[in-house]
Every structure is written in structure tokens, then in C-alpha cells.
Design a protein around this motif. Sequence first.
Motif, PDB file in Angstrom:
ATOM      1  N   SER A 106     -28.996  58.133   3.040  1.00 38.82           N
ATOM      2  CA  SER A 106     -30.026  57.142   2.745  1.00 38.82           C
ATOM      3  C   SER A 106     -29.265  55.772   2.838  1.00 38.82           C
ATOM      4  O   SER A 106     -28.083  55.577   3.135  1.00 38.82           O
ATOM      5  CB  SER A 106     -30.324  57.511   1.296  1.00 38.82           C
ATOM      6  OG  SER A 106     -29.331  57.385   0.565  1.00 38.82           O
ATOM      7  N   GLY A 107     -30.254  54.850   3.077  1.00 43.23           N
ATOM      8  CA  GLY A 107     -29.708  53.604   2.920  1.00 43.23           C
ATOM      9  C   GLY A 107     -29.961  52.798   4.236  1.00 43.23           C
ATOM     10  O   GLY A 107     -29.923  51.538   4.602  1.00 43.23           O
ATOM     11  N   GLY A 108     -30.383  53.332   5.331  1.00 44.55           N
ATOM     12  CA  GLY A 108     -30.741  52.626   6.675  1.00 44.55           C
ATOM     13  C   GLY A 108     -31.942  51.874   6.546  1.00 44.55           C
ATOM     14  O   GLY A 108     -32.782  51.817   5.840  1.00 44.55           O
ATOM     15  N   GLY A 109     -32.004  51.271   7.559  1.00 45.41           N
ATOM     16  CA  GLY A 109     -33.229  50.206   7.715  1.00 45.41           C
ATOM     17  C   GLY A 109     -32.974  49.227   8.554  1.00 45.41           C
ATOM     18  O   GLY A 109     -32.286  49.269   9.439  1.00 45.41           O
ATOM     19  N   LEU A 110     -33.846  48.172   8.522  1.00 46.72           N
ATOM     20  CA  LEU A 110     -33.869  46.893   9.293  1.00 46.72           C
ATOM     21  C   LEU A 110     -33.228  45.941   8.705  1.00 46.72           C
ATOM     22  O   LEU A 110     -33.423  45.497   7.351  1.00 46.72           O
ATOM     23  CB  LEU A 110     -35.171  46.477   9.636  1.00 46.72           C
ATOM     24  CG  LEU A 110     -35.446  45.238  10.458  1.00 46.72           C
ATOM     25  CD1 LEU A 110     -34.960  45.492  11.752  1.00 46.72           C
ATOM     26  CD2 LEU A 110     -37.053  44.847  10.441  1.00 46.72           C
ATOM     27  N   VAL A 111     -32.276  44.993   9.290  1.00 43.34           N
ATOM     28  CA  VAL A 111     -31.743  43.884   8.640  1.00 43.34           C
ATOM     29  C   VAL A 111     -31.363  42.850   9.753  1.00 43.34           C
ATOM     30  O   VAL A 111     -31.329  43.291  11.036  1.00 43.34           O
ATOM     31  CB  VAL A 111     -30.362  44.371   8.210  1.00 43.34           C
ATOM     32  CG1 VAL A 111     -29.457  44.973   9.176  1.00 43.34           C
ATOM     33  CG2 VAL A 111     -29.601  43.323   7.425  1.00 43.34           C
ATOM     34  N   GLN A 112     -31.295  41.583   9.391  1.00 42.72           N
ATOM     35  CA  GLN A 112     -30.981  40.580  10.287  1.00 42.72           C
ATOM     36  C   GLN A 112     -29.455  40.436  10.792  1.00 42.72           C
ATOM     37  O   GLN A 112     -28.668  40.893  10.072  1.00 42.72           O
ATOM     38  CB  GLN A 112     -31.468  39.454   9.671  1.00 42.72           C
ATOM     39  CG  GLN A 112     -32.944  39.088   9.448  1.00 42.72           C
ATOM     40  CD  GLN A 112     -33.485  37.670   9.111  1.00 42.72           C
ATOM     41  OE1 GLN A 112     -32.678  36.927   9.026  1.00 42.72           O
ATOM     42  NE2 GLN A 112     -34.565  37.549   8.873  1.00 42.72           N
ATOM     43  N   ALA A 113     -29.281  40.013  11.979  1.00 43.40           N
ATOM     44  CA  ALA A 113     -27.906  40.015  12.310  1.00 43.40           C
ATOM     45  C   ALA A 113     -27.093  38.981  11.204  1.00 43.40           C
ATOM     46  O   ALA A 113     -27.568  38.007  10.694  1.00 43.40           O
ATOM     47  CB  ALA A 113     -27.886  39.083  13.569  1.00 43.40           C
ATOM     48  N   GLY A 114     -26.162  39.675  10.735  1.00 42.25           N
ATOM     49  CA  GLY A 114     -25.110  38.948   9.960  1.00 42.25           C
ATOM     50  C   GLY A 114     -25.440  39.293   8.301  1.00 42.25           C
ATOM     51  O   GLY A 114     -24.709  39.096   7.698  1.00 42.25           O
ATOM     52  N   GLY A 115     -26.223  40.210   8.159  1.00 37.90           N
ATOM     53  CA  GLY A 115     -26.751  40.921   7.115  1.00 37.90           C
ATOM     54  C   GLY A 115     -25.771  42.177   6.797  1.00 37.90           C
ATOM     55  O   GLY A 115     -24.992  42.503   7.456  1.00 37.90           O
ATOM     56  N   SER A 116     -26.260  42.716   5.714  1.00 38.77           N
ATOM     57  CA  SER A 116     -25.465  43.951   5.121  1.00 38.77           C
ATOM     58  C   SER A 116     -26.507  45.057   4.616  1.00 38.77           C
ATOM     59  O   SER A 116     -27.596  44.781   4.474  1.00 38.77           O
ATOM     60  CB  SER A 116     -24.844  43.545   3.851  1.00 38.77           C
ATOM     61  OG  SER A 116     -23.626  42.379   4.174  1.00 38.77           O
ATOM     62  N   LEU A 117     -25.628  46.164   4.897  1.00 36.79           N
ATOM     63  CA  LEU A 117     -26.563  47.366   4.388  1.00 36.79           C
ATOM     64  C   LEU A 117     -25.451  48.339   3.980  1.00 36.79           C
ATOM     65  O   LEU A 117     -24.305  48.310   4.143  1.00 36.79           O
ATOM     66  CB  LEU A 117     -27.080  48.299   5.503  1.00 36.79           C
ATOM     67  CG  LEU A 117     -28.271  47.500   6.104  1.00 36.79           C
ATOM     68  CD1 LEU A 117     -28.918  48.579   7.394  1.00 36.79           C
ATOM     69  CD2 LEU A 117     -29.632  47.613   5.114  1.00 36.79           C
ATOM     70  N   ARG A 118     -25.818  49.209   3.013  1.00 35.40           N
ATOM     71  CA  ARG A 118     -24.957  50.186   2.232  1.00 35.40           C
ATOM     72  C   ARG A 118     -25.663  51.743   2.631  1.00 35.40           C
ATOM     73  O   ARG A 118     -26.601  51.857   2.116  1.00 35.40           O
ATOM     74  CB  ARG A 118     -24.890  50.140   1.162  1.00 35.40           C
ATOM     75  CG  ARG A 118     -23.556  50.793   0.362  1.00 35.40           C
ATOM     76  CD  ARG A 118     -23.494  50.479  -1.144  1.00 35.40           C
ATOM     77  NE  ARG A 118     -22.484  51.259  -1.926  1.00 35.40           N
ATOM     78  CZ  ARG A 118     -22.448  52.013  -2.907  1.00 35.40           C
ATOM     79  NH1 ARG A 118     -23.386  52.175  -3.475  1.00 35.40           N
ATOM     80  NH2 ARG A 118     -21.176  52.740  -3.209  1.00 35.40           N
ATOM     81  N   LEU A 119     -24.821  52.454   3.324  1.00 32.14           N
ATOM     82  CA  LEU A 119     -25.314  53.829   3.372  1.00 32.14           C
ATOM     83  C   LEU A 119     -24.749  54.670   2.599  1.00 32.14           C
ATOM     84  O   LEU A 119     -23.646  54.385   2.215  1.00 32.14           O
ATOM     85  CB  LEU A 119     -24.953  54.243   5.226  1.00 32.14           C
ATOM     86  CG  LEU A 119     -25.455  53.164   6.220  1.00 32.14           C
ATOM     87  CD1 LEU A 119     -25.001  53.919   7.186  1.00 32.14           C
ATOM     88  CD2 LEU A 119     -27.009  53.054   6.144  1.00 32.14           C
TER      89      LEU A 119
END
Length: 120
Positions: free
Chosen positions: A7-20
Motif C-alpha cells: 500500500s502507499g503508492g500513488g501520484l506525487v509531484q517531483a520533489g515530493g514524498s511517499l511512504r510504501l
Amino acid sequence: QVQLVESGGGLVQAGGSLRLSCAASGSIFSIDTMGWYRQAPGKQRELVAAITRGGTTNYADSVKGRFTISRDNAKNTVYLQMNSLKPEETAVYYCNAEIKSSYRVWSDYWGQGTQVTVSS
């Protein structure tokens, strides 16, 4: 039967963050190394980061200093914190784990993959 759920995937802008996140469930006796791989369109699947049960980590050179892998052994869960994301890191990210089932046999398991899209 053992299953890995991401879980945790998705769309993010360049320079942003995600946590999988990736949670292992089923008839698990123990888990050794857990890791994250990614595969971009037209490219080979590559190791992003891995972590042993004891906490030793290994990262691809391209993500060192930006990504952090961690795990919660009590929850049979591995995480990947991704910071300063780049458009070229758009890919399907896969969870991997070396698991000994209740039958005491070691096997390598894969999650279904989660899409990470980094927009410019």
C-alpha cells in the motif's frame, strides 16, 4: 499460505514524498530479508532497498540519502520512505520477502506491485 500486501503508492509531484508499506500475512514462522524493487516501462526490475531481520540495510546508489527502508518485525511489515522523488523513478514498486512458513521451508515471496508516478 503466505501473502504480501502493499500500500502507499500513488501520484506525487517531483520533489515530493511517499511512504510504501508491505505487510506479510499467513502461516509465517519467520521472515529474513525484506526488500523493495521497482520496474519502469521497458526496463529491468531493479533492487531499490533491502533490510535484514536484524536491521542491516542495503540501497541502490541512485536512492542513497533520499530513501529509507525500515521494518516492524512484530507486524511483519516493511516500509519504504521515499523523499525528493524524481520523474525517472516512476515505476511499479514490488515488495519482496524471504519467509519460512509454518512448514519450516524457506521461500521467496513477491507482492502484487504498486504504481508510483512522479510528475514533473
